[in-house]
Design a protein around this motif. Structure first.
Motif, PDB file in Angstrom:
ATOM      1  N   ASN A  33       0.686  -1.540   0.611  1.00 45.23           N
ATOM      2  CA  ASN A  33       0.125   0.054   0.116  1.00 45.23           C
ATOM      3  C   ASN A  33       0.564   1.585  -0.087  1.00 45.23           C
ATOM      4  N   PHE A  34       0.637   2.248  -1.039  1.00 44.27           N
ATOM      5  CA  PHE A  34       1.366   3.351  -1.029  1.00 44.27           C
ATOM      6  C   PHE A  34       0.346   4.122  -1.310  1.00 44.27           C
ATOM      7  N   VAL A  35       0.652   5.698  -0.377  1.00 46.54           N
ATOM      8  CA  VAL A  35       0.076   6.821  -0.605  1.00 46.54           C
ATOM      9  C   VAL A  35       0.766   8.072  -1.657  1.00 46.54           C
ATOM     10  N   ILE A  36       0.334   8.247  -3.462  1.00 42.91           N
ATOM     11  CA  ILE A  36       0.562   8.989  -3.914  1.00 42.91           C
ATOM     12  C   ILE A  36      -0.007  10.799  -3.278  1.00 42.91           C
ATOM     13  N   GLN A  37       1.106  11.649  -3.182  1.00 43.85           N
ATOM     14  CA  GLN A  37       0.661  12.467  -2.431  1.00 43.85           C
ATOM     15  C   GLN A  37       1.654  14.158  -3.728  1.00 43.85           C
ATOM     16  N   VAL A  38       1.098  14.937  -3.667  1.00 41.81           N
ATOM     17  CA  VAL A  38       0.642  15.766  -4.663  1.00 41.81           C
ATOM     18  C   VAL A  38       0.758  17.214  -4.031  1.00 41.81           C
ATOM     19  N   SER A  39       1.324  18.106  -3.944  1.00 40.29           N
ATOM     20  CA  SER A  39       1.294  19.673  -3.076  1.00 40.29           C
ATOM     21  C   SER A  39       1.741  20.629  -4.477  1.00 40.29           C
ATOM     22  N   MET A  40       1.434  21.741  -4.131  1.00 44.10           N
ATOM     23  CA  MET A  40       2.442  22.586  -4.702  1.00 44.10           C
ATOM     24  C   MET A  40       3.131  23.914  -3.857  1.00 44.10           C
ATOM     25  N   GLN A  41       4.450  24.322  -4.762  1.00 43.07           N
ATOM     26  CA  GLN A  41       5.173  24.937  -3.989  1.00 43.07           C
ATOM     27  C   GLN A  41       5.624  26.308  -4.460  1.00 43.07           C
ATOM     28  N   ASN A  42       6.599  27.347  -3.743  1.00 43.88           N
ATOM     29  CA  ASN A  42       7.160  28.459  -4.567  1.00 43.88           C
ATOM     30  C   ASN A  42       6.271  28.565  -5.257  1.00 43.88           C
ATOM     31  N   VAL A  43       4.883  29.259  -5.167  1.00 46.40           N
ATOM     32  CA  VAL A  43       3.839  29.940  -5.908  1.00 46.40           C
ATOM     33  C   VAL A  43       4.276  31.524  -5.668  1.00 46.40           C
ATOM     34  N   ASP A  44       4.121  31.478  -7.363  1.00 48.07           N
ATOM     35  CA  ASP A  44       4.519  33.114  -7.309  1.00 48.07           C
ATOM     36  C   ASP A  44       3.287  33.748  -6.941  1.00 48.07           C
ATOM     37  N   PRO A  45       3.558  34.749  -6.166  1.00 49.09           N
ATOM     38  CA  PRO A  45       2.004  35.069  -5.161  1.00 49.09           C
ATOM     39  C   PRO A  45       1.531  36.181  -6.046  1.00 49.09           C
ATOM     40  N   ILE A  46       1.799  36.298  -7.695  1.00 48.05           N
ATOM     41  CA  ILE A  46       0.805  37.349  -8.720  1.00 48.05           C
ATOM     42  C   ILE A  46      -0.348  36.734  -8.604  1.00 48.05           C
ATOM     43  N   ASN A  47      -0.458  35.253  -8.691  1.00 46.62           N
ATOM     44  CA  ASN A  47      -1.495  34.886  -9.294  1.00 46.62           C
ATOM     45  C   ASN A  47      -2.494  35.387  -8.358  1.00 46.62           C
ATOM     46  N   ALA A  48      -3.354  35.717  -9.643  1.00 46.42           N
ATOM     47  CA  ALA A  48      -4.993  35.866  -8.820  1.00 46.42           C
ATOM     48  C   ALA A  48      -5.467  34.641  -8.629  1.00 46.42           C
ATOM     49  N   ASP A  49      -5.512  33.519  -9.261  1.00 46.96           N
ATOM     50  CA  ASP A  49      -6.186  32.099  -9.201  1.00 46.96           C
ATOM     51  C   ASP A  49      -5.303  30.872  -9.022  1.00 46.96           C
ATOM     52  N   SER A  50      -4.559  30.295  -7.525  1.00 49.10           N
ATOM     53  CA  SER A  50      -3.738  29.429  -7.880  1.00 49.10           C
ATOM     54  C   SER A  50      -4.092  27.999  -7.623  1.00 49.10           C
ATOM     55  N   SER A  51      -4.585  27.772  -8.172  1.00 48.44           N
ATOM     56  CA  SER A  51      -5.237  26.563  -8.262  1.00 48.44           C
ATOM     57  C   SER A  51      -5.038  26.088  -9.364  1.00 48.44           C
ATOM     58  N   ILE A  52      -5.142  24.549  -9.442  1.00 47.02           N
ATOM     59  CA  ILE A  52      -4.721  23.548 -10.358  1.00 47.02           C
ATOM     60  C   ILE A  52      -6.081  22.610 -10.407  1.00 47.02           C
ATOM     61  N   TRP A  53      -6.651  22.215 -11.727  1.00 45.34           N
ATOM     62  CA  TRP A  53      -7.748  21.103 -11.690  1.00 45.34           C
ATOM     63  C   TRP A  53      -7.123  19.537 -11.946  1.00 45.34           C
ATOM     64  N   LEU A  54      -7.026  19.458 -11.484  1.00 50.76           N
ATOM     65  CA  LEU A  54      -6.338  17.609 -11.880  1.00 50.76           C
ATOM     66  C   LEU A  54      -8.118  16.852 -12.478  1.00 50.76           C
ATOM     67  N   LYS A  55      -7.326  15.713 -13.806  1.00 51.64           N
ATOM     68  CA  LYS A  55      -8.316  14.957 -14.140  1.00 51.64           C
ATOM     69  C   LYS A  55      -8.595  13.360 -12.925  1.00 51.64           C
ATOM     70  N   VAL A  56      -9.950  13.323 -12.494  1.00 51.65           N
ATOM     71  CA  VAL A  56     -10.575  12.397 -11.610  1.00 51.65           C
ATOM     72  C   VAL A  56     -11.682  11.413 -12.402  1.00 51.65           C
ATOM     73  N   ASN A  57     -11.958  11.099 -11.357  1.00 47.93           N
ATOM     74  CA  ASN A  57     -13.064   9.452 -11.927  1.00 47.93           C
ATOM     75  C   ASN A  57     -14.034   9.179 -10.734  1.00 47.93           C
ATOM     76  N   SER A  58     -15.665   9.507 -10.727  1.00 46.80           N
ATOM     77  CA  SER A  58     -16.381   9.627  -9.042  1.00 46.80           C
ATOM     78  C   SER A  58     -16.236   7.716  -8.866  1.00 46.80           C
ATOM     79  N   ASP A  59     -16.124   7.416 -10.341  1.00 48.53           N
ATOM     80  CA  ASP A  59     -16.254   5.540  -9.668  1.00 48.53           C
ATOM     81  C   ASP A  59     -15.585   5.463  -9.059  1.00 48.53           C
ATOM     82  N   TYR A  60     -14.332   5.931  -8.861  1.00 47.61           N
ATOM     83  CA  TYR A  60     -13.333   4.953  -8.033  1.00 47.61           C
ATOM     84  C   TYR A  60     -13.276   5.545  -6.083  1.00 47.61           C
ATOM     85  N   SER A  61     -12.166   5.545  -5.855  1.00 52.67           N
ATOM     86  CA  SER A  61     -11.999   6.245  -4.118  1.00 52.67           C
ATOM     87  C   SER A  61     -10.486   6.059  -4.006  1.00 52.67           C
ATOM     88  N   GLY A  62     -10.506   7.142  -2.750  1.00 51.70           N
ATOM     89  CA  GLY A  62      -9.060   7.001  -2.341  1.00 51.70           C
ATOM     90  C   GLY A  62      -8.639   7.795  -2.648  1.00 51.70           C
TER      91      GLY A  62
END
Length: 446
Positions: free
Chosen positions: A130-159
Motif C-alpha cells: 500500500n502506497f500513498v501518492i501525495q501531490v502538492s504545490m510549492q513556490n507559488v508566485d504571489p502575483i497569481n490571481a488564481d493559485s489553483s490547479i484542476w486535476l482529472k479524476v473519476n468519481s466511480d473510484y475512491s481513495g
C-alpha cells in the motif's frame, strides 16, 4: 600441389565463415541489448473525465496498491492547462510507516498535452504493498490571481483525499514502470540457456542433446544456492556473468576454427528452439485456473519474483512453505527476464524444462535419417502426456517430477558412469529432492 591449394582454400573459406558468424552473433546481441527496455504505464483509474481542484497550501493524496515492480515515475493529467507559476511536488509514500521513498518536482509550465511526467530513480515495489501518492504545490508566485490547479479524476473510484477530506473519486494518473521488450525477453531466456548448454557441450566434448537437460538443472540449482544465501536475484546476476563468459568461450572456439558452425545447428538445437517457439505461441494469454496453482505453485513464483527470496522468508505470502522450490526457481528465471509478472511464463518455463530433459534421448542419434529423427521428436512431444495428461495445460508439479525421474534413470542406463554422467545424474538427484517431497523417495530409488 593442386590438393594442397584445395585444402588451403577450404581452410580460408571455413575461417571466413567462422569470422562472419562471430560478427553476426555479436551484432545480434548488441541489437537486442540496444532495444532491451521500454517504459509502460498502468492507470490508477480509467476514463478520468471529471476534475478536482487543488489549491495553494493543500495536499492531495491518493491510495495505490502496487501491482508493478520497477516503478520509475508518475504521470499527472490536468483538466485544463494550469495558469499558475509554481512547482508541483509528487511524493511516493509507504502507508505502513509513512516513509517517502521517492520524490519528483516539476514546474507547471512544463505541462504538455494536459500531462506532466514525473520521473524518479527506479523503485522496486513489493507485491500488493500500500502506497500513498501525495501531490502538492510549492513556490507559488504571489502575483497569481488564481493559485489553483484542476486535476482529472473519476468519481466511480475512491481513495483520493484533499487535506484528509475524502473527495469520493480516484486520481487520473499513471504509474510509470520499466519492462523489458517482448523480443528481448524471449531472446534472452533462450540465449542464456543455449549459451550454458553449448558451453557444456564444448567443455565436455558431448552432443547438445546430452547437455541441455543438465543446463536447465544447473540454472535451478544455482538459483537455489543463492536463495539459501538470502537473495535469488544475486543468482540471476551470477548467471548473467556465466552466460557472458560462456558466450566468449563459444566465440573463441568458433573464431579459432576449433568447431564448425553446424555443430551449433544440430537437430537437437533446432528441436529445442522449435519447442520454445511453440511454447510462446501456445501459452499466449494463458492464465491460471486451477485452485492448487492459485494457492501455491503460481503464488510461490509470484512471492519470489517480488521478494527475490525463497518462500520461507519473513512476511511471505506463501501458505505451504515446506514445498521444495526447484520449479518455482526455474519459472523465476523466466519471469525475471520479463521484469513484469505474467502467468504465461509459468507455463512456458514448466513445459520447456520438461522437454529439455527428454531431449536427452536425442544423444548419439544425430546421424540418423531425417524421418527417424522426426518420429523421435514427435514421441518426445507426446511423451509428457503419457506421464501427465494435463502437462500442456497445468503447472502442477507431478508431471515434471515424473520426467525428471525418467531423466535420471535414462542417464544412468544409457551411459557409463564417468565424471560427466556422474555430474548430470547428481544434478538430477538434487533437482528431484528440490521439486517435491516425493522426489526424495524417487531420488532414493534412482
Amino acid at each position: 600441389m593442386y590438393n594442397q591449394y584445395l585444402i588451403k582454400g577450404k581452410d580460408v573459406l571455413k575461417n571466413k565463415r567462422n569470422v562472419i558468424s562471430c560478427f553476426l552473433i555479436i551484432i545480434i546481441f548488441i541489437a537486442m541489448f540496444a532495444i532491451k527496455e521500454q517504459k509502460s504505464v498502468v492507470s490508477i483509474v480509467s476514463n478520468a473525465n471529471e476534475a478536482v481542484e487543488l489549491g495553494e497550501g493543500s495536499i492531495l493524496t491518493q491510495n495505490w496498491v502496487s501491482n508493478k515492480k520497477n516503478v520509475h515515475g508518475i504521470n499527472l493529467y490536468f483538466a485544463q492547462k494550469p495558469e499558475v507559476d509554481a512547482d508541483i511536488v509528487v511524493n511516493l509514500i509507504t502507508r505502513t510507516d509513512g516513509q517517502v521513498v521517492r520524490t519528483a518536482i516539476r514546474h507547471l509550465s512544463e505541462v504538455e498535452n494536459d500531462c506532466l511526467e514525473f520521473a524518479f530513480d527506479q523503485y522496486d515495489c513489493p507485491e500488493a504493498m500500500n502506497f500513498v501518492i501525495q501531490v502538492s504545490m510549492q513556490n507559488v508566485d504571489p502575483i497569481n490571481a488564481d493559485s489553483s490547479i484542476w486535476l482529472k479524476v473519476n468519481s466511480d473510484y475512491s481513495g483520493l483525499k484533499i487535506d484528509e477530506e475524502s473527495q469520493n473519486c480516484g486520481l487520473g494518473a499513471d504509474v510509470v514502470y520499466m519492462k523489458n521488450r517482448s523480443v528481448f525477453v524471449v531472446f534472452s531466456i533462450l540465449a542464456m540457456i543455449l549459451i550454458v548448454a553449448n558451453s557444456f557441450m564444448l567443455l565436455w566434448k558431448k552432443e547438445f542433446a546430452e547437455v541441455i537437460g543438465m543446463s536447465v538443472l544447473s540454472i535451478g540449482v544455482t538459483l537455489y544456492l543463492f536463495g539459501l544465501c538470502g537473495n535469488v536475484e544475486y543468482g540471476m546476476k551470477f548467471l548473467y556473468i556465466v552466460a557472458g563468459v560462456g558466450l566468449i568461450y563459444i566465440l573463441y572456439h568458433i573464431w579459432m576454427g576449433k568447431c564448425e558452425i553446424r555443430k551449433f545447428l544440430s537437430f537437437s538445437v533446432i528441436g529445442v528452439c522449435l519447442f520454445y517457439v511453440f511454447s510462446i505461441v501456445y501459452n499466449y494469454n494463458t492464465i491460471i485456473t486451477d485452485t492448487d496453482e492459485f494457492t501455491h505453485w503460481a503464488l510461490a513464483v509470484k512471492d519470489m519474483f517480488y521478494s527475490n527470496q525463497l518462500s520461507m522468508h519473513e512476511g511471505t505470502s506463501v501458505n505451504i512453505t515446506r514445498y521444495p522450490p526447484f520449479m518455482a526457481l526455474f519459472q523465476y528465471f523466466f519471469m525475471y527476464q520479463n521484469q513484469v509478472f505474467s502467468e504465461k511464463f509459468l507455463y512456458m518455463a514448466y513445459q520447456f524444462a520438461g522437454f529439455c530433459l527428454l531431449v536427452s534421448w536425442f544423444g548419439g542419434k544425430e546421424k540418423k535419417s531425417g524421418l527417424w529423427k522426426s518420429v523421435l521428436y514427435g514421441v518426445t512431444f507426446i511423451f509428457p502426456l503419457i506421464l501427465y495428461p494435463r502437462f500442456y495445460n497445468s503447472i502442477m508439479i507431478d508431471g515434471f517430477l515424473g520426467m525428471l525421474f525418467a531423466y535420471v534413470i535414462y542417464c544412468y542406463v544409457s551411459e557409463k558412469m564417468d565424471i560427466f554422467n556422474t555430474f548430470r545424474i547428481t544434478l538430477g538427484l538434487i533437482a528431484l529432492t528440490l521439486t517435491k517431497e516425493m522426489g526424495i523417495v524417487l531420488a532414493g530409488i534412482a
